[in-house]
Design a protein around this motif. Structure first.
Motif, PDB file in Angstrom:
ATOM      1  N   MET A   1      38.484  25.866  31.728  1.00 36.28           N
ATOM      2  CA  MET A   1      38.571  27.170  30.342  1.00 36.28           C
ATOM      3  C   MET A   1      38.777  28.421  31.162  1.00 36.28           C
ATOM      4  N   VAL A   2      39.548  28.927  30.370  1.00 36.83           N
ATOM      5  CA  VAL A   2      40.001  30.379  30.979  1.00 36.83           C
ATOM      6  C   VAL A   2      39.399  31.477  30.462  1.00 36.83           C
ATOM      7  N   SER A   3      38.462  32.403  31.307  1.00 37.01           N
ATOM      8  CA  SER A   3      37.686  33.414  31.035  1.00 37.01           C
ATOM      9  C   SER A   3      38.447  34.553  30.372  1.00 37.01           C
ATOM     10  N   SER A   4      37.833  35.262  29.469  1.00 38.15           N
ATOM     11  CA  SER A   4      38.785  36.696  29.124  1.00 38.15           C
ATOM     12  C   SER A   4      38.496  37.558  30.397  1.00 38.15           C
ATOM     13  N   PRO A   5      39.572  38.432  30.181  1.00 39.62           N
ATOM     14  CA  PRO A   5      39.554  39.634  31.350  1.00 39.62           C
ATOM     15  C   PRO A   5      38.290  40.200  31.198  1.00 39.62           C
ATOM     16  N   LEU A   6      37.725  40.672  32.362  1.00 41.10           N
ATOM     17  CA  LEU A   6      36.762  41.157  32.747  1.00 41.10           C
ATOM     18  C   LEU A   6      36.673  42.341  33.808  1.00 41.10           C
ATOM     19  N   ALA A  24      34.922  51.707  43.528  1.00 45.57           N
ATOM     20  CA  ALA A  24      36.073  51.009  42.948  1.00 45.57           C
ATOM     21  C   ALA A  24      35.690  50.371  41.839  1.00 45.57           C
ATOM     22  N   HIS A  25      36.774  49.953  40.941  1.00 44.61           N
ATOM     23  CA  HIS A  25      36.701  49.199  39.771  1.00 44.61           C
ATOM     24  C   HIS A  25      37.538  47.982  39.875  1.00 44.61           C
ATOM     25  N   VAL A  26      37.195  46.726  39.805  1.00 47.42           N
ATOM     26  CA  VAL A  26      37.820  45.551  39.974  1.00 47.42           C
ATOM     27  C   VAL A  26      37.880  44.796  38.690  1.00 47.42           C
ATOM     28  N   ARG A  27      39.372  44.516  38.497  1.00 47.16           N
ATOM     29  CA  ARG A  27      39.563  43.465  37.134  1.00 47.16           C
ATOM     30  C   ARG A  27      40.094  42.244  37.486  1.00 47.16           C
ATOM     31  N   ILE A  28      39.339  41.377  36.734  1.00 45.02           N
ATOM     32  CA  ILE A  28      39.436  39.959  36.836  1.00 45.02           C
ATOM     33  C   ILE A  28      40.091  39.319  35.614  1.00 45.02           C
ATOM     34  N   ALA A  29      40.859  38.270  36.003  1.00 45.00           N
ATOM     35  CA  ALA A  29      41.401  37.636  34.853  1.00 45.00           C
ATOM     36  C   ALA A  29      42.227  36.291  35.075  1.00 45.00           C
ATOM     37  N   ASP A  30      42.145  35.280  34.410  1.00 42.39           N
ATOM     38  CA  ASP A  30      42.673  33.906  34.874  1.00 42.39           C
ATOM     39  C   ASP A  30      42.346  33.510  36.432  1.00 42.39           C
ATOM     40  N   GLY A  31      41.107  33.715  36.524  1.00 44.53           N
ATOM     41  CA  GLY A  31      40.475  33.346  37.943  1.00 44.53           C
ATOM     42  C   GLY A  31      41.113  34.119  39.230  1.00 44.53           C
ATOM     43  N   ARG A  32      41.737  35.160  39.042  1.00 41.91           N
ATOM     44  CA  ARG A  32      41.996  36.031  40.243  1.00 41.91           C
ATOM     45  C   ARG A  32      41.696  37.519  40.016  1.00 41.91           C
ATOM     46  N   ILE A  33      41.571  38.242  41.150  1.00 42.24           N
ATOM     47  CA  ILE A  33      41.608  39.593  41.292  1.00 42.24           C
ATOM     48  C   ILE A  33      42.874  40.239  40.764  1.00 42.24           C
ATOM     49  N   ARG A  34      43.139  40.820  39.522  1.00 43.05           N
ATOM     50  CA  ARG A  34      44.109  41.669  38.977  1.00 43.05           C
ATOM     51  C   ARG A  34      44.390  43.147  39.373  1.00 43.05           C
ATOM     52  N   ARG A  35      43.346  43.521  39.600  1.00 41.59           N
ATOM     53  CA  ARG A  35      43.511  45.162  39.847  1.00 41.59           C
ATOM     54  C   ARG A  35      42.084  45.460  40.624  1.00 41.59           C
ATOM     55  N   VAL A  36      42.475  46.366  41.782  1.00 44.64           N
ATOM     56  CA  VAL A  36      41.389  47.162  42.521  1.00 44.64           C
ATOM     57  C   VAL A  36      41.798  48.361  42.408  1.00 44.64           C
ATOM     58  N   GLY A  37      41.049  49.301  41.524  1.00 50.54           N
ATOM     59  CA  GLY A  37      41.552  50.616  41.401  1.00 50.54           C
ATOM     60  C   GLY A  37      40.160  51.615  41.616  1.00 50.54           C
ATOM     61  N   THR A  38      40.780  52.871  41.500  1.00 52.85           N
ATOM     62  CA  THR A  38      39.830  53.998  41.846  1.00 52.85           C
ATOM     63  C   THR A  38      39.273  54.619  40.304  1.00 52.85           C
ATOM     64  N   GLU A  39      39.949  54.355  39.264  1.00 50.26           N
ATOM     65  CA  GLU A  39      39.553  54.436  37.979  1.00 50.26           C
ATOM     66  C   GLU A  39      39.554  53.299  37.200  1.00 50.26           C
ATOM     67  N   PRO A  40      38.407  53.023  36.273  1.00 51.63           N
ATOM     68  CA  PRO A  40      38.594  51.901  35.357  1.00 51.63           C
ATOM     69  C   PRO A  40      39.610  51.778  34.683  1.00 51.63           C
ATOM     70  N   ALA A  41      40.275  50.675  34.263  1.00 50.06           N
ATOM     71  CA  ALA A  41      41.370  50.476  33.510  1.00 50.06           C
ATOM     72  C   ALA A  41      40.965  49.455  32.185  1.00 50.06           C
ATOM     73  N   GLY A  42      39.594  49.099  31.882  1.00 57.53           N
ATOM     74  CA  GLY A  42      39.440  48.639  30.874  1.00 57.53           C
ATOM     75  C   GLY A  42      39.543  47.092  30.783  1.00 57.53           C
ATOM     76  N   ALA A  43      38.629  46.289  29.990  1.00 55.25           N
ATOM     77  CA  ALA A  43      38.886  44.865  29.838  1.00 55.25           C
ATOM     78  C   ALA A  43      38.181  44.445  28.677  1.00 55.25           C
ATOM     79  N   ALA A  44      38.349  43.260  28.198  1.00 56.47           N
ATOM     80  CA  ALA A  44      37.673  42.881  27.133  1.00 56.47           C
ATOM     81  C   ALA A  44      36.077  42.826  27.338  1.00 56.47           C
ATOM     82  N   ARG A  45      35.723  42.409  28.500  1.00 55.97           N
ATOM     83  CA  ARG A  45      34.073  42.672  28.829  1.00 55.97           C
ATOM     84  C   ARG A  45      34.137  43.792  30.203  1.00 55.97           C
ATOM     85  N   GLU A  46      33.451  44.563  30.074  1.00 57.40           N
ATOM     86  CA  GLU A  46      33.155  45.465  31.270  1.00 57.40           C
ATOM     87  C   GLU A  46      31.570  45.687  31.484  1.00 57.40           C
TER      88      GLU A  46
END
Length: 560
Positions: A1-6, A24-46
């Motif tokens: 099962m693939v989780s929604s971006p978080l 930092a703000h860390v975005r996860i999607a499809d089982g992997r770390i997709r972004r590590v940023g200094t500002e939030p980027a937003g996702a289906a769940r925050e």
């Protein structure tokens, strides 16, 4: 099962390198770390974590869950302390490979260490076991070492003898087969038969085989008490002669006479590094060890099959000889002189007295939580007689806790950047609290209370460094593109609740645990998600060779 971006927002990032933490703000999607940023980027769940630490999932570098994960794949004892990966196949004795005709004997031999499953083992080789483990769908990731004793039993059974040249060739071929099936290295346990029967030249040949894969050897060394330094030197020399890396299992200094020797061991590691070689280790943060009660017996008394051992323990004269060896004396000092301490590792002596030997598990469930001294008092007999009677009554299926270490030595190893951490957890009965509390205790005591270990170095030793040792190229760090094995915790809220009296109380303070991007623990409670992967060296390495990884920002050089 693939989780929604978080997206995990407002975290104190411990990225696993040992470098400075940062917001930092860390975005996860499809089982992997997709972004590590200094500002939030937003996702289906925050999820706003309000400054809690985010670290790579912890690696239990020495685990005994081979059979437990087949029966209880939820792994709540590990997940609730932030562990996302367990390394199995330890101490040179495990569940694979096994000669088909010796499955029952192997099952009996390791039951007190690794537990049991209902019915006969349906595998023979490492590949078969790993397939069975994958079918069980554990909630944590797993890696496996090829156990030397199992490999040797394919050639020489449980015989204590030198191998012929042809047998040595076959043994090395068995190791290659295990590595080609997905093992990450070879473990040995020099107090556990039949691994303990190896001669040094046999091990040098196996070290050379490991070198073909740039793999490494893992060892429970011959002696962790009176001769711990010489034992480590002997082991490292074997690895250097075979040109492979040495990793020391559950590094410790046992016996009050030897406390403080950690300084000499760290100095030895410094000298080894200056000579151009590499040595690493794992440890748990408790002053007591834990293993099979049979480890208290002199080596000659635990040789052979279970029935041969039991026959000795039923013989009164043999029990007297066991008592004499443990006491460093002989029944007739004129004809049988005192045994020198170099002969074997005397854990009963290292504990100081029989109140320092606590029974944690028996096949019947009797006597769990009692010391050997207490059992001897109940039986109105000597401690050695009580121990031997207990082993006979329980058909050797007894585990113990032995109080043999000092806090100062543990602290010195905890702060050494060459080290990693492990639970060495043995299931059943009233186990050692390290099974449930290891990583929480390190954070609570050494990171927060004593402040001798920075959160950044802790994350490196708990995740990044183990991943480098194992050759896991996309795990162990919080980096874009890496697998999202992650743990969120508030260091000030982490409490190791497990004690020797109540060893199964889960830890507090671990808010979230992610395995492969799935939430395995939420608000401190397991979610029941099983998203662990059975890791195989053949898939994780390049062209069947372990990659040379050193992604940390901390120095491995450590002046004692």
């Amino acid at each position: 099962m693939v989780s929604s971006p978080l997206e995990l927002q407002n975290v104190r990032l411990l990225d696993g390198t040992g470098g400075p933490s940062r917001l930092a703000h860390v975005r996860i999607a499809d089982g992997r770390i997709r972004r590590v940023g200094t500002e939030p980027a937003g996702a289906a769940r925050e999820i706003d974590l309000d400054g809690s630490c985010l670290a790579p999932g912890f690696v239990d570098m020495h685990a005994h869950s081979e059979l437990r994960l087949l029966e209880e794949p939820a792994a709540v004892e590990k997940l609730t302390q932030g562990i996302t990966t367990e390394v199995l196949g330890q101490d040179g004795v495990s569940v694979a490979p096994v000669p088909p005709q010796r499955k029952s004997e192997w099952s009996s031999r390791i039951e007190s260490l690794d537990g049991r499953i209902d019915g006969p083992w349906p595998w023979d080789g490492v590949d078969g076991y790993l397939d069975e483990l994958a079918t069980a769908q554990p909630a944590v990731n797993t890696a496996f070492y090829a156990p030397h004793g199992n490999l040797r039993s394919l050639i020489a059974g449980f015989e204590d003898r030198r191998l012929t040249d042809e047998e040595q060739d076959a043994l090395e071929a068995n190791l290659r087969a295990a590595l080609d099936a997905g093992a990450f290295g070879m473990s040995k346990g020099m107090i556990y038969p039949p691994s303990s029967y190896a001669r040094d030249e046999e091990l040098v040949g196996l070290a050379s085989t490991l070198s073909e894969y740039d793999a490494f050897m893992i060892s429970h060394t011959w002696n962790e008490t009176d001769h711990v330094v010489d034992s480590i030197k002997r082991y490292v020399d074997i690895c250097e002669r075979g040109d492979c890396q040495a990793h020391v299992s559950h590094l410790k200094v046992g016996g009050q006479d030897n406390w403080g020797t950690s300084r000499e061991i760290c100095a030895l590691f410094d000298a080894i590094r200056r000579s151009g070689h590499r040595v690493t280790f794992d440890q748990y943060p408790y002053t007591a060890g834990s293993t099979m009660l049979t480890a208290l017996l002199p080596p000659w008394a635990r040789q052979g099959t279970d029935e041969e051992i039991l026959e000795r323990l039923r013989d009164e004269e043999t029990v007297d000889d066991i008592d004499a060896d443990i006491s460093y004396r002989r029944v007739d000092p004129e004809t049988e002189p005192t045994i020198p301490r170099a002969e074997w590792e005397n854990l009963a002596h290292a504990a100081g007295n029989w109140n320092g030997i606590l029974v944690t598990h028996t096949a019947s469930g009797d006597h769990q939580g009692k010391t050997i001294a207490e059992i001897a008092g109940e039986r109105e007999t000597t401690p050695v007689e009580a121990m031997c009677e207990l082993l006979v009554d329980e058909r050797l299926n007894v585990t113990m806790v032995d109080f043999i270490m000092s806090e100062d030595d543990i602290r010195r190893f905890v702060t050494d950047p060459r080290g990693t951490f492990c639970t060495d957890g043995i299931f059943g009965g009233k186990p050692h609290p390290r099974l449930v509390g290891t990583f929480a205790k390190i954070i609570e005591q050494y990171v927060e209370k004593e402040r001798v270990l920075s959160p950044e170095l802790f994350a490196y030793k708990a995740a990044g460094h183990p991943a480098d040792i194992l050759g896991l190229q996309d795990r162990g760090y919080v980096k874009e593109g890496y697998v999202a094995d992650l743990v969120v915790f508030d260091p000030g809220a982490v409490v190791a609740n497990a004690t020797y009296d109540e060893p199964l109380r889960p830890s507090d303070g671990f808010e979230y645990v992610f395995v492969g991007g799935d939430i395995a623990v939420e608000d401190g409670m397991p979610t029941g998600r099983h998203n662990g992967s059975v890791l195989r060296s053949t898939a994780e390495w390049d062209d069947h060779r372990r990659p040379e990884l050193d992604r940390g920002e901390v120095s491995h050089f450590h002046e004692a």
